[in-house]
Design a protein around this motif. Structure first.
Motif, PDB file in Angstrom:
ATOM      1  N   CYS A  62      51.042 -75.358  37.086  1.00 11.34           N
ATOM      2  CA  CYS A  62      51.957 -75.341  36.198  1.00 11.34           C
ATOM      3  C   CYS A  62      52.888 -74.023  36.374  1.00 11.34           C
ATOM      4  N   LEU A  63      52.695 -73.392  37.508  1.00  8.56           N
ATOM      5  CA  LEU A  63      53.399 -71.980  37.799  1.00  8.56           C
ATOM      6  C   LEU A  63      54.956 -72.403  37.640  1.00  8.56           C
ATOM      7  N   GLU A  64      55.200 -73.436  38.020  1.00 12.67           N
ATOM      8  CA  GLU A  64      56.695 -73.546  38.175  1.00 12.67           C
ATOM      9  C   GLU A  64      57.242 -73.931  36.691  1.00 12.67           C
ATOM     10  N   SER A  65      56.629 -73.864  35.620  1.00 12.62           N
ATOM     11  CA  SER A  65      56.968 -73.743  34.469  1.00 12.62           C
ATOM     12  C   SER A  65      57.159 -72.806  33.664  1.00 12.62           C
ATOM     13  N   ALA A  66      56.535 -71.500  34.328  1.00 15.46           N
ATOM     14  CA  ALA A  66      56.542 -70.042  33.826  1.00 15.46           C
ATOM     15  C   ALA A  66      57.835 -69.571  33.578  1.00 15.46           C
ATOM     16  N   ARG A  67      57.908 -68.936  32.641  1.00 10.92           N
ATOM     17  CA  ARG A  67      59.124 -68.065  32.174  1.00 10.92           C
ATOM     18  C   ARG A  67      59.028 -66.447  32.691  1.00 10.92           C
ATOM     19  N   ALA A  68      59.235 -66.532  34.015  1.00 12.28           N
ATOM     20  CA  ALA A  68      59.263 -64.926  34.529  1.00 12.28           C
ATOM     21  C   ALA A  68      60.037 -63.932  33.610  1.00 12.28           C
ATOM     22  N   ASP A  69      61.150 -64.415  33.045  1.00 15.87           N
ATOM     23  CA  ASP A  69      61.942 -63.314  32.441  1.00 15.87           C
ATOM     24  C   ASP A  69      61.076 -62.971  31.256  1.00 15.87           C
TER      25      ASP A  69
END
Length: 278
Positions: free
Chosen positions: A96-103
């Motif tokens: 699920c890393l593509e769903s992470a909100r890195a901001d």
């Protein structure tokens, strides 16, 4: 109920155990197989009746034992990415890393070994049996199972899942982690918020065994916001696990600066892989 203590009643009927032997780990694997393979059909059934994966060797496992019968009611694990294995991916990173909100929180910037992921929470159906809950791995609501258990014992069944969650959090606290990642349904997060566990959503909702999102609990929120009843239960769980786990001193020579969003109150990081022994 006047004078009713969730912690006192829970402690009367259940005890939390660190699965630090092969035999105890297999008890956790059997519970996971019963729930995730046989009941939910999320994983394929195995011939040996165990549900295992590549993360088990990098995790601490907890079991909840029903004292009177000696049966294990549920399990949970805290996976810690090895400090010296930069390419090792936790389940949320792999799926699920593509769903992470890195901001909001850049988990990839956190030092390996300074945080973990709670996963594989499972409670046997005999400890939560109710028609509308038959396809759920755990519940945090009232239940009335038709089992061999006494009515007084049944009153404690709704607290099994939260007891296991507190076990995972206690392990993270003992490891001096900066925080915990968990993939869960937003509605479960709302229930945990009411208990005093302010998980922050750090990922978009995705279809991952249902509608789920990535949540993060900061170190300073591990237990300080718990209501009085849950705080009492947490202390019982924490003290029990603290007596079962051995720690050895560790000095972080890298002096890594923790990102502001998860700034540690101590200003130091203690990777579990170099600090903790079973």
């Amino acid at each position: 109920m006047s004078g009713y203590s969730i912690a006192g009643n829970f402690d009367q009927y259940f005890s939390i155990k660190l699965a630090n032997t092969k035999e105890l780990k297999q008890e956790a694997y059997k519970i996971r197989h019963a729930v995730y393979c046989e009941e939910l059909k999320w994983e394929a059934c195995s011939d040996n009746g165990f549900e295992t994966d590549e993360y088990d060797d990098h995790a601490f496992h907890c079991l909840l034992e029903h004292k009177r019968t000696g049966r294990y009611a549920g399990c949970i694990r805290l996976i810690i990415p090895p400090e010296n294995a930069k390419n090792f991916q936790l389940p949320f990173e792999k799926n699920c890393l593509e769903s992470a909100r890195a901001d909001v929180l850049d988990t990839q910037a956190l030092p390996r070994g300074s945080f973990g992921e709670i996963s594989r929470l499972a409670v046997l159906s005999s400890f939560r049996r109710r028609e509308k809950e038959k396809n759920k791995p755990f519940v945090l609501e009232s239940v009335d199972p038709e089992t061999m258990y006494y009515e007084e014992e049944r009153r404690n069944f709704p607290n099994i899942a939260i007891g296991l969650y507190l076990g995972g959090i206690a392990l993270a606290s003992l490891c001096n982690h900066l925080g915990i990642i968990v993939m869960m349904e937003p509605r479960l997060n709302r229930r945990l918020q009411r208990f005093g566990l302010p998980f922050e959503q750090v990922g978009d909702e995705v279809d991952y065994h249902g509608n789920r999102a990535m949540f993060f609990l900061k170190k300073e929120h591990f237990h300080y916001a718990l209501n009085d009843q849950m705080q009492e239960l947490y202390q019982i769980v924490y003290q029990s696990l603290a007596a079962q786990i051995k720690l050895k001193p560790y000095s972080d020579k890298s002096q890594y600066r923790i990102p502001d969003i998860v700034q540690s109150t101590s200003g130091s990081i203690t990777p579990l892989s170099q600090r903790v022994t079973l």
